[in-house]
Enzyme design. Structure first.
Site, PDB file in Angstrom:
ATOM      1  N   ASP A   1       3.745  31.138   2.192  1.00 48.80           N
ATOM      2  CA  ASP A   1       4.504  29.912   1.948  1.00 48.80           C
ATOM      3  C   ASP A   1       5.335  30.151   0.694  1.00 48.80           C
ATOM      4  O   ASP A   1       4.821  30.089  -0.422  1.00 48.80           O
ATOM      5  CB  ASP A   1       3.540  28.738   1.765  1.00 48.80           C
ATOM      6  CG  ASP A   1       4.250  27.431   1.433  1.00 48.80           C
ATOM      7  OD1 ASP A   1       5.501  27.429   1.343  1.00 48.80           O
ATOM      8  OD2 ASP A   1       3.560  26.411   1.257  1.00 48.80           O
TER       9      ASP A   1
ATOM     10  N   TYR B   1       1.522  32.243  -2.259  1.00 50.11           N
ATOM     11  CA  TYR B   1       1.742  30.800  -2.194  1.00 50.11           C
ATOM     12  C   TYR B   1       2.576  30.446  -3.418  1.00 50.11           C
ATOM     13  O   TYR B   1       2.066  30.273  -4.520  1.00 50.11           O
ATOM     14  CB  TYR B   1       0.405  30.057  -2.178  1.00 50.11           C
ATOM     15  CG  TYR B   1       0.517  28.553  -2.232  1.00 50.11           C
ATOM     16  CD1 TYR B   1       1.456  27.877  -1.464  1.00 50.11           C
ATOM     17  CD2 TYR B   1      -0.329  27.806  -3.039  1.00 50.11           C
ATOM     18  CE1 TYR B   1       1.555  26.499  -1.513  1.00 50.11           C
ATOM     19  CE2 TYR B   1      -0.246  26.426  -3.091  1.00 50.11           C
ATOM     20  CZ  TYR B   1       0.702  25.776  -2.329  1.00 50.11           C
ATOM     21  OH  TYR B   1       0.796  24.409  -2.382  1.00 50.11           O
TER      22      TYR B   1
END
Length: 318
Positions: free
Chosen positions: A210, A171
């Site tokens: 992400d 992330y």
């Protein structure tokens, strides 16, 4: 990814969809394409049928899913686990879990087959960041972070080594409202690139998660309005390009679908962005080039609900 429009100043097209009288449709057909290109009209993405064989015809043997869930507890309440059970991945990677390990929802133990579970979260920031990796097979080795104290305080990376590859779920930090964390993001990008290059020198690498950047203009609906906003600055895009070149890695989705437009994985909750498909492609599966012969498909499950991101799925024939 932090909520764009709530926490992040990211321009999105706020125009409502326009309807046209029948008599005018023939006159406005050309204009419609222009509007869609500018992010002013509906231009939806349809996930094509799954391709479950490699270029040489080998059947897929591994299915990995990645999903920024925008909070585990909220995601479970929105029936995110139901989708996972139906998708039935061999490995599930989650980002932005916003949950410390001692507060994990009990429902996670109900996932069939995904009994090997690994979690990372900030020790001093409950409800912030966090990643998880759940696997049917026990990894050979699991580690957390990238080995640099500056970048390992926010629970952003898990590394799992398997027989034939290393899997990293990440992330990546957001550059923030007003780009207040852009300099930090650039330091992260450099450190992360060096870390991944070291991993990839020893075993083929799969990076998913992400990554908080839309690489090219095709990867977001409104590129012109976002060039100075987090996720589409020249610095972030350059950093992503350098990652692909230096490690090196291939963007699995663009390898298979180089010119497919409107394929996004994130939509702000504001302004009906998801129904209008005013989005960004921020979630990726990046692969070592040696794994490309094993690549069967790279999917964007844009119809799956439960977060402001949708899940993505990778098929490999290993």
């Amino acid at each position: 990814m932090p909520k764009r429009g709530k926490k992040g100043a990211v321009a999105e097209d706020g125009d409502e969809l326009r309807t046209e009288p029948e008599a005018k449709k023939s006159k406005t057909a050309a204009k419609k394409n222009d509007k869609e290109a500018a992010g002013e009209g509906p231009a939806l993405y349809e996930d094509p049928p799954d391709q479950k064989t490699s270029p040489s015809g080998k059947p897929a043997t591994l299915k990995i899913c990645s999903w920024n869930v925008d909070g585990l507890r909220a995601w479970i309440k929105k029936k995110g686990l139901d989708w996972v059970k139906e998708e039935a991945p061999d490995i599930l990677c989650l980002q932005e879990t916003k949950c410390s390990e001692n507060k994990l929802p009990a429902e996670l133990q109900e996932l069939p087959g995904l009994s090997h579970q690994y979690w990372s979260a900030p020790s001093d920031k409950e409800g912030y960041s966090g990643v998880g990796l759940l696997s049917r097979q026990c990894p050979l080795k699991v580690s957390y972070g990238i080995g640099e104290e500056e970048h390992d305080q926010e629970g952003r990376v898990i590394v799992a080594e398997f027989d034939s590859f290393v899997l990293v779920t990440a992330y990546v930090p957001n550059a923030g409202r007003g780009l207040v964390r852009l300099e930090y993001r650039q330091r992260w990008d450099e450190a992360f690139r060096k870390f991944l290059k070291g991993l990839a020198s020893r075993k083929p690498l799969v990076l998913c998660g992400d990554l908080n950047v839309a690489h090219e203009e095709i990867d977001l609906r409104n590129p012109k309005g976002n060039k100075k906003n987090a996720g589409f600055t020249p610095q972030e895009r350059q950093g992503f390009g350098e990652l692909l070149q230096a490690v090196p890695l291939a963007d699995s989705f663009r390898h298979l679908y180089p010119n497919t437009p409107y394929a996004y994985t994130f939509w702000t909750y504001m302004m009906n962005a998801r129904s209008k498909n005013v989005g960004w492609r921020l979630d990726y599966f990046l692969l070592s080039h040696s794994l490309l012969p094993a690549l069967c498909d790279s999917k964007i499950r844009s119809k799956a609900l439960g977060s402001d991101h949708c899940p993505i799925t990778l098929y490999l024939a290993l």
